[in-house]
Design a protein around this motif. Structure first.
Motif, PDB file in Angstrom:
ATOM      1  N   VAL A  58     -26.578 -16.489   6.588  1.00 40.12           N
ATOM      2  CA  VAL A  58     -26.460 -15.307   5.737  1.00 40.12           C
ATOM      3  C   VAL A  58     -27.309 -14.181   6.326  1.00 40.12           C
ATOM      4  O   VAL A  58     -28.364 -14.423   6.928  1.00 40.12           O
ATOM      5  N   PHE A  59     -26.861 -12.942   6.162  1.00 39.05           N
ATOM      6  CA  PHE A  59     -27.645 -11.801   6.648  1.00 39.05           C
ATOM      7  C   PHE A  59     -28.996 -11.799   5.932  1.00 39.05           C
ATOM      8  O   PHE A  59     -29.057 -11.882   4.706  1.00 39.05           O
ATOM      9  N   PRO A  60     -30.111 -11.679   6.676  1.00 41.79           N
ATOM     10  CA  PRO A  60     -31.433 -11.952   6.092  1.00 41.79           C
ATOM     11  C   PRO A  60     -32.075 -10.815   5.300  1.00 41.79           C
ATOM     12  O   PRO A  60     -33.146 -11.020   4.715  1.00 41.79           O
ATOM     13  N   VAL A  61     -31.466  -9.632   5.260  1.00 42.39           N
ATOM     14  CA  VAL A  61     -32.011  -8.527   4.463  1.00 42.39           C
ATOM     15  C   VAL A  61     -30.998  -8.165   3.391  1.00 42.39           C
ATOM     16  O   VAL A  61     -29.842  -7.845   3.696  1.00 42.39           O
ATOM     17  N   SER A  62     -31.420  -8.219   2.147  1.00 47.60           N
ATOM     18  CA  SER A  62     -30.519  -8.016   1.012  1.00 47.60           C
ATOM     19  C   SER A  62     -29.877  -6.633   1.058  1.00 47.60           C
ATOM     20  O   SER A  62     -30.555  -5.614   1.249  1.00 47.60           O
ATOM     21  N   GLY A  63     -28.531  -6.612   0.901  1.00 46.51           N
ATOM     22  CA  GLY A  63     -27.810  -5.351   0.821  1.00 46.51           C
ATOM     23  C   GLY A  63     -27.564  -4.666   2.142  1.00 46.51           C
ATOM     24  O   GLY A  63     -27.004  -3.559   2.174  1.00 46.51           O
ATOM     25  N   LYS A  64     -27.966  -5.253   3.241  1.00 47.17           N
ATOM     26  CA  LYS A  64     -27.807  -4.627   4.549  1.00 47.17           C
ATOM     27  C   LYS A  64     -26.765  -5.363   5.377  1.00 47.17           C
ATOM     28  O   LYS A  64     -26.344  -6.480   5.055  1.00 47.17           O
ATOM     29  N   ASP A  65     -26.341  -4.720   6.474  1.00 45.26           N
ATOM     30  CA  ASP A  65     -25.363  -5.323   7.373  1.00 45.26           C
ATOM     31  C   ASP A  65     -25.684  -4.948   8.814  1.00 45.26           C
ATOM     32  O   ASP A  65     -26.807  -4.501   9.108  1.00 45.26           O
ATOM     33  N   ASN A  66     -24.718  -5.087   9.703  1.00 47.09           N
ATOM     34  CA  ASN A  66     -24.955  -4.872  11.137  1.00 47.09           C
ATOM     35  C   ASN A  66     -25.535  -3.499  11.455  1.00 47.09           C
ATOM     36  O   ASN A  66     -26.286  -3.343  12.418  1.00 47.09           O
ATOM     37  N   LYS A  67     -25.174  -2.476  10.660  1.00 52.00           N
ATOM     38  CA  LYS A  67     -25.634  -1.117  10.944  1.00 52.00           C
ATOM     39  C   LYS A  67     -27.151  -0.989  10.870  1.00 52.00           C
ATOM     40  O   LYS A  67     -27.726  -0.075  11.473  1.00 52.00           O
ATOM     41  N   ALA A  68     -27.789  -1.884  10.139  1.00 53.50           N
ATOM     42  CA  ALA A  68     -29.251  -1.808   9.982  1.00 53.50           C
ATOM     43  C   ALA A  68     -29.992  -2.390  11.183  1.00 53.50           C
ATOM     44  O   ALA A  68     -31.206  -2.231  11.296  1.00 53.50           O
ATOM     45  N   ILE A  69     -29.280  -3.071  12.088  1.00 52.64           N
ATOM     46  CA  ILE A  69     -29.919  -3.657  13.270  1.00 52.64           C
ATOM     47  C   ILE A  69     -30.069  -2.567  14.326  1.00 52.64           C
ATOM     48  O   ILE A  69     -29.074  -2.035  14.826  1.00 52.64           O
ATOM     49  N   GLN A  70     -31.306  -2.224  14.680  1.00 51.27           N
ATOM     50  CA  GLN A  70     -31.539  -1.125  15.608  1.00 51.27           C
ATOM     51  C   GLN A  70     -32.344  -1.531  16.835  1.00 51.27           C
ATOM     52  O   GLN A  70     -32.609  -0.706  17.704  1.00 51.27           O
ATOM     53  N   SER A  71     -32.715  -2.783  16.928  1.00 53.33           N
ATOM     54  CA  SER A  71     -33.395  -3.278  18.128  1.00 53.33           C
ATOM     55  C   SER A  71     -32.933  -4.704  18.359  1.00 53.33           C
ATOM     56  O   SER A  71     -32.904  -5.515  17.425  1.00 53.33           O
ATOM     57  N   PHE A  72     -32.587  -5.006  19.608  1.00 55.74           N
ATOM     58  CA  PHE A  72     -31.888  -6.245  19.889  1.00 55.74           C
ATOM     59  C   PHE A  72     -32.679  -7.157  20.826  1.00 55.74           C
ATOM     60  O   PHE A  72     -33.694  -6.771  21.413  1.00 55.74           O
ATOM     61  N   TRP A  73     -32.164  -8.360  20.957  1.00 54.31           N
ATOM     62  CA  TRP A  73     -32.727  -9.389  21.834  1.00 54.31           C
ATOM     63  C   TRP A  73     -32.835  -8.854  23.269  1.00 54.31           C
ATOM     64  O   TRP A  73     -31.921  -8.227  23.790  1.00 54.31           O
ATOM     65  N   GLY A  74     -33.983  -9.102  23.893  1.00 46.76           N
ATOM     66  CA  GLY A  74     -34.156  -8.769  25.300  1.00 46.76           C
ATOM     67  C   GLY A  74     -34.693  -7.386  25.581  1.00 46.76           C
ATOM     68  O   GLY A  74     -34.961  -7.054  26.747  1.00 46.76           O
ATOM     69  N   ALA A  75     -34.864  -6.541  24.542  1.00 48.52           N
ATOM     70  CA  ALA A  75     -35.444  -5.216  24.766  1.00 48.52           C
ATOM     71  C   ALA A  75     -36.892  -5.364  25.226  1.00 48.52           C
ATOM     72  O   ALA A  75     -37.592  -6.299  24.831  1.00 48.52           O
ATOM     73  N   THR A  76     -37.339  -4.438  26.069  1.00 51.33           N
ATOM     74  CA  THR A  76     -38.709  -4.532  26.599  1.00 51.33           C
ATOM     75  C   THR A  76     -39.727  -4.177  25.523  1.00 51.33           C
ATOM     76  O   THR A  76     -39.497  -3.319  24.675  1.00 51.33           O
TER      77      THR A  76
END
Length: 354
Positions: free
Chosen positions: A151-169
């Motif tokens: 399940v998406f771990p932040v209530s009421g949010k979706d993919n648009k709320a993800i602003q930093s991803f795996w592997g960023a420095t």
């Protein structure tokens, strides 16, 4: 007797379909050849996709595609036709690092269902092969897509709320980001993405106020960091959707906007959590009816391994080349050009022939 045996042995849909022609040696040899040729084709399918096809009562018409799947996804295939109208045999095969397709399917549908589900535990390429029952000539569709296993771990949010991803420095390049950052207003509830128990909580290190949720199914640990406050204690059992804490910016996030750092750790180390929670929308079925054959329209007709111009071109076909139409996805036909060559061609280059 066969029905009693099937209850015990639980044969796959393909094993049941093969009974119709296994006693006919020449027919079975032709089926095996067609199946292996389809399984070995170069065709790639981007997900999500809907594939339309037509079963053929006169011949074997087998669809096969390579799909790329990521650990943490659930791969699903669903048909728009019930099995009592047309039985489909659906098999999924793993592909090894040296591009060898395994002989034995890792997942197959049962004779009662025209659908398949597979939880991906290893990122890689897989081969899907679909065999329609040749007793009928019927149009049908297949919806192929993935969904998250958590399940998406932040209530009421979706993919648009993800602003930093795996592997960023991070740290001026001294380390890499081992998770994703989900931005939300301070105090937004963060929730249990799976059933499990709280193995640890605390306020320490880079993560600040944090919660560790142990997933009893896979034995992985879900890491919630930078919380404003914690709502659970260690040892507590939780269910999907239970509030674990609230979005904040504690730890080394005190100079950034409030967000949840979400990570997943396994016995082999951290893994990319995005496929576990990324929300995907399957494509709706349309009313698509296909002709069995067609011919190319233009002086230059590009045949590709996938249904877009980004995919590798196999070759150019001459004008008025005769082709067999095996299927269609989006605006691209899946064509058979000769006994061994298959590819995708844009609909603008193909004229359907009744």
């Amino acid at each position: 007797m066969q029905n009693v045996s099937d209850v015990i042995t639980k044969p796959s849909a393909r094993a049941v379909l093969e009974r119709d022609f296994k006693s006919n040696d020449s027919l079975f040899r032709r089926y095996e050849l067609e199946y292996q040729n389809a399984k070995a084709n170069q065709l790639q399918l981007d997900l999500p996709s809907v594939v339309y096809s037509k079963s053929d009562s006169l011949d074997f018409k087998i669809l096969a595609y390579t799909v790329d799947l990521q650990r943490g996804e659930r791969f699903k295939i669903a048909s728009n036709i019930p099995n009592d109208s047309l039985q489909l045999a659906i098999d999924l095969f793993s592909i090894t690092n040296d591009s060898i397709i395994e002989t034995k399917a890792i997942e197959s549908n049962s004779p009662e269902l025209n659908r398949l589900e597979f939880e991906v535990t290893k990122t890689g390429s897989y081969k899907i092969v679909i065999l329609p029952n040749r007793r009928h000539s019927t149009d049908f569709g297949l919806n192929l897509f993935t969904e998250p296993t958590l399940v998406f771990p932040v209530s009421g949010k979706d993919n648009k709320a993800i602003q930093s991803f795996w592997g960023a420095t991070r740290g001026g390049g001294s380390r890499l980001h081992q998770g994703i950052d989900i931005f939300a207003k301070r105090g937004t509830p963060v929730v249990a993405a799976t059933n499990g128990f709280i193995s640890n909580t605390g306020n320490r290190g880079l993560g600040g106020k944090q919660v560790w949720l142990r997933d009893g199914i896979f034995g992985q640990s879900l890491y919630y960091a930078h919380l404003d406050s914690i709502a659970v204690s260690g040892g507590k059992r939780v269910k999907v959707g239970d509030t674990l804490g609230f979005v904040g910016n504690t730890g080394n996030a005190k100079t950034t906007s409030p967000h949840l750092h979400f990570g997943i750790y396994t016995s082999g180390g951290a893994v990319d959590p995005l496929p576990f929670v990324k929300l995907n929308n399957p494509i709706d079925f349309e009313n698509v009816l296909l002709s069995k054959t067609g011919e190319t329209r233009l002086l230059k007709n590009e045949l590709r391994i996938g249904a877009s111009v980004k995919h590798t071109k196999l070759q150019d076909l001459k004008p008025k080349s005769q082709v067999e139409i095996l299927g269609k996805t989006n605006r691209w036909f899946h064509l058979q050009v000769n006994d061994s060559l298959q590819g995708f061609m844009h609909e603008s280059l193909v004229k359907e022939v009744e």
